[in-house]
Design an enzyme around this catalytic site. Structure first.
Site: not given
Ligand code: GLU
Length: 485
Positions: A253-255
């Site tokens: 994910s964007k994390r």
């Protein structure tokens, strides 16, 4: 390794079916790539279908972003793009067919009623599934209410007992108890299909033979299988590909940093390097070794097409490793001849608003010299500017470190020596510098480090004398003297 391709009795037709509610992300690109590889391997057809029935979240801009990402990765499609938003009649007709076959019914429950019942069920510790009350309404009565203008959704009548299963080319037999599948909505009361309906209607209408998509869709598949059966249609081969995880083993994910494909273009990644890297996220070509006996990882596009099979897709989740991607990228930059790197580098120059002023031959020569040191394509537009134009900046940290005390004065004197020579080769330029250092009682390294900074703007560079040849005598003379001009 087992290969599911031999069972192909019809030409392969596969699809990539993104929802344009976001940019093309890594997982979507990998799904697109596997479909593309399978289509090309089998001589089949790849269809691009835009699943844009979520009108609020879909946008033309996202569609364009997806197409740009696919083109960047070199994933061409043979049919489409087809837009689901333009095919609503097909979905309505398909829902009607399922009703006529006795496997779907009109549901008159309102949104508020459903929400209330769901809340009650949750509070009582029951699963918040639809309680099937409208399934009991007689068909004629339902038809009368619909004809009278009452608003109704269409729900699938899931068998009350037994189970629904399918053979997945990757995961084997997958089975779900029907008791766990709710009577899902096919068509909303506003006539908009749910994903479950539109995907099946299109997959049948487009005569797809194989459905290759992310493993997050496994739980949707029984709802689709039930519709195929209700419609009397033959099941396609399902092949669910494992999820892509970040280095911490949670879903990517964007994390974890960049997840849109285009952000990798912006980071200076060679598209073929990214494609090669993506191809190995959840797929292995089997026992293909390098000369040193290690598993081979670098594959050209043609090789990937030749080697790809559904049997090589792994069940276990893949891990997205940025260091590995960086490795692929440097390997590709190193292996590419200047002519192949040129268009990619020109794109970087355009982005950086940089105009090279040297001849094509000089530029190619400089690229060959620099590519073993490039970390990505951006280096050619930023760190390596001095090789392509006289307009470049000197890295202040490198200047502070190497252009100390009388180094600039010495470089100016060295410049005069280079101006006077008639021979200008790697050997002769080195001999001049070393002779000059000896004359001055200096270590050659002091002059080499200083010269590197004024010639290239950087504290690190390829061999200084190779750099001098790439720049040419005139430029070397001018730059060595420039600091004190
Ligand atoms: N549109 C769906 C998605 O983007 C894919 C549907 C499918 O492959 O069946 O996740």
């Amino acid at each position: 390794m087992p290969d599911s391709t031999p069972s192909l009795e019809k030409p392969v037709r596969v699809r990539f079916a993104p929802s344009p509610t976001g940019y093309l992300h890594v997982g979507g690109a990998r799904t697109a790539l596997f479909n593309w590889l399978f289509a090309r391997h089998t001589g089949g057809t790849l269809i691009l279908r835009i699943e844009d029935t979520d009108f609020e979240r879909s946008s033309e801009e996202m569609v364009e972003g997806i197409l740009v990402g696919m083109r960047w990765l070199g994933l061409n499609w043979d049919e489409g793009p087809f837009y689901q938003s333009k095919r609503l009649d097909l979905y309505k007709a398909t829902a009607q067919k399922i009703i006529d076959a006795g496997h779907a019914y009109a549901c008159f429950c309102t949104k508020e009623e459903l929400e209330q019942r769901r809340a009650q069920a949750t509070a009582a510790g029951r699963p918040p599934m639809y309680d099937r009350r409208c399934r009991k309404i007689a068909k004629e009565e339902a038809e009368r209410r619909v004809a009278a203008g009452e608003s109704a959704a269409i729900r699938f009548a899931v068998p009350e007992g037994g189970s629904t299963s399918f053979d997945d080319a990757v995961f084997g037999k997958v089975e779900f108890a029907n008791a766990e599948i709710e009577d899902f909505v096919l068509l909303r009361s506003d006539g908009i299909p749910t994903y479950h309906l539109s995907v099946v209607a299109d997959d049948i209408d487009m005569r797809l033979t194989h459905i290759i998509r992310g493993a997050d869709h496994i739980s949707n598949t029984p709802k689709q299988v039930l519709q195929y059966r209700a419609l009397g249609a033959k099941l396609p081969v399902f092949a669910h590909v494992p999820l892509i995880l970040g280095p911490d083993k949670t879903r990517l994910s964007k994390r974890h940093g960049a997840t849109s494909v285009i952000s990798y273009k912006q980071l200076g990644i060679v598209p073929e390097a990214f494609r090669n890297f993506l191809s190995l996220l959840g797929w292995t070509p089997g026992n293909v070794k390098d000369a040193d006996g290690k598993d081979r990882e670098i594959f050209s596009s043609d090789e990937l097409v030749k080697l790809f099979s559904l049997g090589g897709i792994s069940k276990s989740n893949a891990v997205f490793d940025n260091d590995k991607l960086a490795w692929f990228n440097t390997e590709y930059i190193r292996a590419y001849p200047a002519e192949l790197l040129m268009p990619l580098i020109e794109e970087e120059w355009k982005q950086a608003e940089f105009t090279p002023t040297r001849s094509e031959t000089e530029i190619h020569q400089a690229i060959e010299l620099l590519k073993p040191r490039a970390r990505n394509l951006k280096d050619f537009a930023i760190a390596f500017r001095a090789y392509f134009s006289d307009e470049f900046e000197i890295d202040p940290a490198a200047a502070a470190k190497f252009l100390t005390s009388d180094v600039p004065v010495l470089l100016k004197e060295l410049s005069a020596r280079y101006a006077a020579v008639t021979e200008f080769t790697e050997a002769s330029t080195e001999a001049v510098l070393r002779g000059f250092a000896e004359e001055k009682g200096l270590k050659a390294g002091v002059l080499i480090n200083g010269a590197r900074v004024v010639l290239t703007g950087q504290g690190v560079a390829p061999s200084l004398f190779a750099v001098m040849i790439a720049l040419g005598q005139q430029r070397v003379v001018a730059r060595l003297a420039a600091k004190l001009a």
